[in-house]
Design a protein around this motif. Structure first.
Motif, PDB file in Angstrom:
ATOM      1  N   HIS A  88       0.822  -1.206   0.000  1.00 19.28           N
ATOM      2  CA  HIS A  88       0.000   0.000   0.000  1.00 19.28           C
ATOM      3  C   HIS A  88       0.865   1.269   0.000  1.00 19.28           C
ATOM      4  O   HIS A  88       2.013   1.246   0.410  1.00 19.28           O
ATOM      5  N   GLY A 132       0.218   5.484   1.129  1.00 15.81           N
ATOM      6  CA  GLY A 132      -0.714   6.401   1.774  1.00 15.81           C
ATOM      7  C   GLY A 132      -0.214   7.833   1.665  1.00 15.81           C
ATOM      8  O   GLY A 132       0.991   8.093   1.679  1.00 15.81           O
ATOM      9  N   LYS A 152      -1.242  11.872   3.092  1.00 12.76           N
ATOM     10  CA  LYS A 152      -2.039  12.657   4.028  1.00 12.76           C
ATOM     11  C   LYS A 152      -1.641  14.107   3.921  1.00 12.76           C
ATOM     12  O   LYS A 152      -0.461  14.450   3.905  1.00 12.76           O
ATOM     13  N   SER A 186      -6.880  12.101   3.765  1.00 14.46           N
ATOM     14  CA  SER A 186      -6.013  10.927   3.666  1.00 14.46           C
ATOM     15  C   SER A 186      -6.444  10.084   2.479  1.00 14.46           C
ATOM     16  O   SER A 186      -7.634   9.909   2.240  1.00 14.46           O
ATOM     17  N   ILE A 201      -5.444   6.266   0.736  1.00 11.23           N
ATOM     18  CA  ILE A 201      -4.685   5.024   0.824  1.00 11.23           C
ATOM     19  C   ILE A 201      -5.005   4.212  -0.418  1.00 11.23           C
ATOM     20  O   ILE A 201      -6.163   4.086  -0.811  1.00 11.23           O
TER      21      ILE A 201
END
Length: 78
Positions: A8, A10, A12, A17, A19
């Motif tokens: 994954h 991610g 922010k 956020s 993902i």
């Protein structure tokens, strides 16, 4: 802020956020489907699209929160 794991990634920024799952396979050859020379353009109202997505999202799966977009000759269905 950005984080990356084996499967994954991610991102922010402030209260937002995102993902995503990383693709661990050969990426499809999208260029064979989407022509490089494309004169098509579609403009939509950001506010109208955002409010529509929020309205239909109540019918989406609580696990995935996915909504489906369908684009046909001058029409965007959400």
């Amino acid at each position: 802020e950005m984080t990356v794991s084996k499967d994954h990634a991610g991102f922010k920024s402030g209260n937002t956020s995102v993902i995503t799952r990383l693709i661990n396979e050969t990426y499809p050859n999208y260029e064979s489907v989407i022509p490089r020379e494309n004169d098509k353009e579609m403009k939509v109202s950001r506010d109208q699209m955002l409010s529509t997505v929020k309205r239909v999202s109540i019918f989406s799966s609580s696990a995935t929160k996915q909504v489906r977009l369908s684009l046909k000759a001058g029409e965007l269905q959400i």
